[in-house]
Design a protein around this motif. Structure first.
Motif, PDB file in Angstrom:
ATOM      1  N   GLU A  91     -23.355  22.305  -4.781  1.00  0.00           N
ATOM      2  CA  GLU A  91     -23.189  23.737  -4.565  1.00  0.00           C
ATOM      3  C   GLU A  91     -24.467  24.484  -4.941  1.00  0.00           C
ATOM      4  N   GLU A  92     -25.084  24.057  -6.031  1.00  0.00           N
ATOM      5  CA  GLU A  92     -26.314  24.705  -6.478  1.00  0.00           C
ATOM      6  C   GLU A  92     -27.530  24.279  -5.675  1.00  0.00           C
ATOM      7  N   GLY A  93     -27.364  23.283  -4.805  1.00  0.00           N
ATOM      8  CA  GLY A  93     -28.475  22.818  -3.998  1.00  0.00           C
ATOM      9  C   GLY A  93     -29.380  21.843  -4.713  1.00  0.00           C
ATOM     10  N   ALA A  94     -28.950  21.342  -5.876  1.00  0.00           N
ATOM     11  CA  ALA A  94     -29.749  20.352  -6.603  1.00  0.00           C
ATOM     12  C   ALA A  94     -29.787  19.035  -5.841  1.00  0.00           C
ATOM     13  N   VAL A  95     -28.722  18.748  -5.100  1.00  0.00           N
ATOM     14  CA  VAL A  95     -28.705  17.596  -4.205  1.00  0.00           C
ATOM     15  C   VAL A  95     -28.204  18.064  -2.848  1.00  0.00           C
ATOM     16  N   ASP A  96     -28.518  17.260  -1.791  1.00  0.00           N
ATOM     17  CA  ASP A  96     -28.137  17.671  -0.439  1.00  0.00           C
ATOM     18  C   ASP A  96     -26.963  16.873   0.096  1.00  0.00           C
ATOM     19  N   VAL A  97     -26.876  15.607  -0.363  1.00  0.00           N
ATOM     20  CA  VAL A  97     -25.856  14.707   0.173  1.00  0.00           C
ATOM     21  C   VAL A  97     -25.136  14.073  -1.007  1.00  0.00           C
ATOM     22  N   ILE A  98     -23.802  14.007  -0.932  1.00  0.00           N
ATOM     23  CA  ILE A  98     -23.064  13.333  -1.998  1.00  0.00           C
ATOM     24  C   ILE A  98     -22.038  12.377  -1.403  1.00  0.00           C
ATOM     25  N   ASP A  99     -21.577  11.465  -2.262  1.00  0.00           N
ATOM     26  CA  ASP A  99     -20.439  10.651  -1.856  1.00  0.00           C
ATOM     27  C   ASP A  99     -19.184  11.342  -2.364  1.00  0.00           C
ATOM     28  N   ALA A 100     -18.189  11.457  -1.512  1.00  0.00           N
ATOM     29  CA  ALA A 100     -16.921  12.054  -1.919  1.00  0.00           C
ATOM     30  C   ALA A 100     -15.823  11.100  -1.467  1.00  0.00           C
ATOM     31  N   TYR A 101     -14.601  11.501  -1.623  1.00  0.00           N
ATOM     32  CA  TYR A 101     -13.489  10.694  -1.145  1.00  0.00           C
ATOM     33  C   TYR A 101     -12.762  11.489  -0.078  1.00  0.00           C
ATOM     34  N   SER A 102     -12.251  10.791   0.922  1.00  0.00           N
ATOM     35  CA  SER A 102     -11.659  11.501   2.062  1.00  0.00           C
ATOM     36  C   SER A 102     -10.432  12.298   1.652  1.00  0.00           C
ATOM     37  N   THR A 103      -9.795  11.949   0.542  1.00  0.00           N
ATOM     38  CA  THR A 103      -8.631  12.715   0.097  1.00  0.00           C
ATOM     39  C   THR A 103      -9.000  13.772  -0.939  1.00  0.00           C
ATOM     40  N   ASP A 104     -10.288  13.954  -1.117  1.00  0.00           N
ATOM     41  CA  ASP A 104     -10.776  14.834  -2.157  1.00  0.00           C
ATOM     42  C   ASP A 104     -10.366  16.292  -1.933  1.00  0.00           C
ATOM     43  N   GLY A 105      -9.752  16.894  -2.915  1.00  0.00           N
ATOM     44  CA  GLY A 105      -9.384  18.293  -2.797  1.00  0.00           C
ATOM     45  C   GLY A 105     -10.584  19.219  -2.834  1.00  0.00           C
ATOM     46  N   ALA A 106     -11.700  18.722  -3.378  1.00  0.00           N
ATOM     47  CA  ALA A 106     -12.858  19.581  -3.570  1.00  0.00           C
ATOM     48  C   ALA A 106     -13.648  19.804  -2.285  1.00  0.00           C
ATOM     49  N   PRO A 129       0.834  -1.210   0.000  1.00  0.00           N
ATOM     50  CA  PRO A 129       0.000   0.000   0.000  1.00  0.00           C
ATOM     51  C   PRO A 129       0.867   1.259   0.000  1.00  0.00           C
ATOM     52  N   LEU A 130       0.338   2.309  -0.625  1.00  0.00           N
ATOM     53  CA  LEU A 130       1.118   3.520  -0.853  1.00  0.00           C
ATOM     54  C   LEU A 130       1.281   4.368   0.406  1.00  0.00           C
ATOM     55  N   GLY A 131       0.398   4.128   1.389  1.00  0.00           N
ATOM     56  CA  GLY A 131       0.581   4.842   2.650  1.00  0.00           C
ATOM     57  C   GLY A 131      -0.555   5.770   3.025  1.00  0.00           C
ATOM     58  N   PHE A 132      -1.613   5.803   2.220  1.00  0.00           N
ATOM     59  CA  PHE A 132      -2.762   6.624   2.636  1.00  0.00           C
ATOM     60  C   PHE A 132      -4.047   5.858   2.346  1.00  0.00           C
ATOM     61  N   GLU A 133      -5.082   6.301   3.022  1.00  0.00           N
ATOM     62  CA  GLU A 133      -6.383   5.675   2.848  1.00  0.00           C
ATOM     63  C   GLU A 133      -7.311   6.696   2.215  1.00  0.00           C
ATOM     64  N   ASN A 134      -8.081   6.257   1.261  1.00  0.00           N
ATOM     65  CA  ASN A 134      -9.059   7.172   0.658  1.00  0.00           C
ATOM     66  C   ASN A 134     -10.421   6.515   0.769  1.00  0.00           C
ATOM     67  N   THR A 135     -11.037   6.716   1.904  1.00  0.00           N
ATOM     68  CA  THR A 135     -12.325   6.051   2.119  1.00  0.00           C
ATOM     69  C   THR A 135     -13.444   6.908   1.547  1.00  0.00           C
ATOM     70  N   TYR A 136     -14.582   6.278   1.419  1.00  0.00           N
ATOM     71  CA  TYR A 136     -15.746   7.052   1.030  1.00  0.00           C
ATOM     72  C   TYR A 136     -16.072   8.047   2.119  1.00  0.00           C
ATOM     73  N   ALA A 137     -16.449   9.225   1.712  1.00  0.00           N
ATOM     74  CA  ALA A 137     -16.844  10.241   2.667  1.00  0.00           C
ATOM     75  C   ALA A 137     -18.207  10.751   2.230  1.00  0.00           C
TER      76      ALA A 137
END
Lengths: 242, 538
Positions: B206-221, B130-138
């Motif tokens: 951002e526009e409020g079209a959805v309230d909840v999303i799946d992201a990644y814990s390492t996500d820069g966004a 493993p590369l040394g980091f975890e990117n779990t679903y967030a």
């Protein structure tokens, strides 16, 4: 000798009997008109002669030999054929159309044959030869079709309502051209029409057909005297006075 | 202009080599000198990691071929098993749940041990260190929404989910360790669930079209869009340690390269990864450049950054500029790549169209003689036409693998109907009276076909070919999803990187190409139209 004869011809299309034991014979130099209403079997009978239609019973002899024993393509090339709508090949010039059969026969003088035929059919080859069919009137197109049928100099000519689509004046002119052509070349002909007047005018013999049978077959000169029943009805409809 | 000509010459050489290598790959799969095929999934971090693998391998003297944004997990696994690719970055949790269909138990080490063993015994595929980091679903919400609702953790969603709209990536919706598992574990039922691509997800929230999303814990966004990550307080998500996944053939044939990749183990921590993601996703910098920086930061960098970015042909991205003015500049900077993509695109179209013409025109002619078969045949071709392009491309993978061959086969199948139908109707409608007269005067069936029917049907057949060609130019962009290359490449990559300029740098040339093909073939239609026939016959 009979150049064309059909003996007891039978043709069935599923439930209907298009030809119900028909016999005709056309002597060399004669012109037989097959007259009848639509569905009488006259076109089927005509198409049996050059094997466009195969009979289910009886037989057809052309020049004394059963057509089934002749090669269909060679047989058809030896017989002129004109259909009602002309059936000209649209992307060929009139001269190319007229030269078709001599070309198919591999004659080196095919174009000359075509030119002569156009002239004989009453069209100046220099003027009309390079034109396409759609640039011609209906009557002119039908003349090209006749030229195409006679270009290779066949001894037999078959025509399916060749003048039916033309207006009265053009029709008379075309009929006269045909009569002259046929007589000068001594061609044997068989043609289909629903018009008794036309049959009387053009043909030497008339066969009246109804529901797949011949009801009357007589020399044209005797028709008016011998017509009874259905044949008389047809005569009357065509405006020929008894 | 001589530079351009030289570039064009290089491109045509590259194209020739490309076609050649595509043709011989099955034969010399054992070749030790062949480039190592590095693939990734279509999202920024995966692109970055694949680029890190590629650059590190190159720095150590290995030739590399990149297949960025190759496909999602299932596609990559099939390609791995088939030996179509050598290595790609994967996450242990994904392997466990999505591929093996197992639920997590134990920590990172236990999960890594399990996937390593199962992959090895089932397919001979090896998980490298493993590369040394975890990117779990967030699972994330807008900060202000989370604050006003007082939600801090996923268990907080249970009561209020029926008022919320969820927007999740198709990948997340479809898998056991994704939405279904989450909904069961926390008793969450959203009012509505939308399938959103990574590229549009953040804009949607951002526009409020959805309230909840799946992201990644390492996500820069996450910081860029001011989102709150909800804590996984029931421990639903398994550990997602990132690691290189190596195919059986790669393991067996290139042990030295494997050794190089193991040196990446434990070198990239979560902070470094998040920074790198931010540079790509937020600052909009080229993947190759950021990957080189990442390697340098973790002490594995070799060559200069400029060199790295040059080698992958990436252009400097200018996020400040409006899309329309940035597009021509980007296309000019990438001109050699663009020309290569256009040629590749045309190759796909021409090969499939050519094959379809060879098959469909004679078939259409035969069907006219055997009209009883015509209905069935046209119906089958019609059904092929109704299969969605992406589905048809996916069907090809088990049979033909990935790359140009399955794409050409799929495009070939799409081309059949328009050509077949137009040939059949063109032949039937070609002056039936003239055909009848020709037959009556002793033309053979062959003469009727060659001298009357085909010449008259030619414009109609050509119109069918034209329809098929235009459809193919469009559909071929989707072929990038199965690794066929062409103008779809920048579209797929741009979608993954949320880069509209990159998307357009593939989409605009594809549209122009479609118009040119349409225009060119309409000219061909007029050319083949026989003289003496009414104009405007279409």
């Amino acid at each position: 000798m009979a150049l064309i004869s059909v003996e007891e011809g039978v043709k069935r299309y599923e439930a209907t009997l298009a030809l119900d034991g028909v016999s005709i014979s056309v002597e060399a130099g004669d012109c037989l008109a097959l007259v009848g209403g639509s569905g009488s079997g006259k076109t089927t009978l005509l198409r049996a002669i050059n094997r466009l239609t195969r009979l289910d019973g009886g037989r057809v002899l052309v020049r004394g030999e059963p057509v089934d024993r002749q090669d269909a393509v060679r047989l058809r090339r030896s017989i002129g054929y004109v259909q009602q709508d002309g059936g000209l090949i649209p992307h060929w010039t009139c001269l190319a159309n007229a030269s078709l059969v001599p070309g198919l026969l591999g004659r080196p003088d095919a174009s000359d044959c075509g030119r002569r035929a156009l002239g004989a059919a009453g069209l100046e080859p220099g003027e009309f030869g390079s034109r396409y069919p759609r640039e011609l009137s209906g009557g002119q197109q039908q003349r090209v079709a006749i030229a195409r049928a006679i270009a290779a100099g066949p001894d037999i000519l078959l025509m399916d309502e060749p003048f039916a689509a033309l207006d009265a004046i053009t029709r008379t002119e075309a009929q006269d051209t045909f009569i002259g052509l046929r007589e000068s070349a001594g061609m044997t002909a068989c043609f289909v029409t629903h018009d008794m007047a036309e049959a009387l005018r053009v043909a030497t013999h008339v066969a009246v057909m109804r529901e797949g049978r011949i009801v009357l077959q007589v020399p044209a000169g005797e028709l008016v005297d011998r017509a009874t029943g259905y044949a008389a009805e047809l005569l009357e409809k065509s405006g020929v006075t008894l | 202009m001589s530079g351009l000509r030289a570039a064009a010459a290089r491109v045509s050489w590259a194209l020739a080599l490309c076609a050649l290598s595509a043709a011989v790959v099955p034969l010399d799969a054992q070749d030790r000198d062949r480039p190592i095929l590095v693939a990734s999934k279509p999202f920024a971090e995966s692109y970055l990691l694949a680029e890190v693998f590629a650059q590190f391998l190159e720095a150590n003297g290995f030739a590399v071929e990149r297949r960025p944004g190759f496909g999602m997990t299932e596609l990559l696994m099939q390609a791995m098993i088939a030996g179509e690719i050598d290595v790609y970055p994967e996450y242990t949790g994904t392997g466990l749940a999505a591929v093996l269909g197992q639920t997590a138990s134990g920590g990172s080490a236990a999960v890594f041990g399990r996937v390593s063993e199962e992959y090895e015994t089932r397919w001979g595929i090896r998980w490298l260190p493993p590369l040394g980091f975890e990117n779990t679903y967030a699972i994330a919400m807008r900060r202000e929404a989370a604050d006003s609702l007082g939600v801090r953790a996923l268990s907080g969603l249970t009561a209020i989910a029926s008022d919320l709209v969820g927007g999740f990536s198709p990948d997340f919706i479809g898998r056991d360790d994704g939405l279904d598992g989450l909904a069961t574990a926390y008793g969450i039922e959203f009012r509505e669930t939308r399938s959103l691509l990574q590229a549009v997800k953040y804009q949607a929230i951002e526009e409020g079209a959805v309230d909840v999303i799946d992201a990644y814990s390492t996500d820069g966004a996450i910081s860029r869009y001011d989102l709150t990550v909800l804590a996984d307080d029931r421990g639903f998500f398994p550990p997602y340690d990132a690691a290189p996944l190596a195919s059986r053939a790669f393991m067996q044939e290139r042990p030295e390269a494997i050794l190089v990749l193991t040196r990446l183990g434990g070198r990239i921590d979560v902070a470094a990864m998040r920074r790198a993601n931010e540079r790509v996703e937020v600052e909009g910098r080229p993947v190759a450049e950021v990957a080189a920086e990442l390697l340098a930061e973790v002490g594995l960098g070799g060559g200069s950054v400029e060199e790295a970015s040059e080698s992958s042909g990436a252009a400097v991205r200018d996020a400040e500029r409006p899309v329309l003015s940035a597009l021509p500049r980007r296309m000019w900077e990438n001109r050699s790549e663009l020309v290569r993509q256009v040629f590749r695109h045309l190759l796909l179209v021409v090969a499939s169209l050519g094959a379809a013409m060879v098959v469909a025109v004679p078939t259409g002619v035969v069907l006219e003689r055997r009209r009883a078969l015509a209905g069935t045949t046209l119906r089958v071709a019609g059904i092929l036409q109704t299969i969605p392009s992406i589905a048809l491309l996916a069907f090809m993978i088990p049979v033909f693998g990935i790359g140009a061959v399955p794409a050409v086969v799929a495009l070939f199948l799409y081309s059949l109907l328009p050509i077949l139908r137009n040939t059949y109707t063109g032949i039937i409608e070609a002056a039936p009276n003239a055909v009848e007269a020709g037959r009556a005067l002793g033309m053979t069936e062959w003469q009727l076909l060659a001298r009357i029917r085909l010449p008259l049907a030619a414009p109609v057949i050509m119109a069918g070919i034209r329809t098929a060609a235009v459809i193919n130019v469009g559909t071929a962009t989707l072929a990038a999803f199965i690794g066929a290359g062409g103008l779809g490449d920048p579209i797929v990559a741009g979608l993954a990187l949320s880069d509209p300029v990159m998307i357009l740098s593939g989409a605009v040339p594809a549209a122009v190409l479609a118009l040119l093909v349409d225009w060119g073939l309409s000219g061909a239609e007029l050319l083949v139209a026989p003289k003496g026939v009414a104009e405007g016959r279409r």
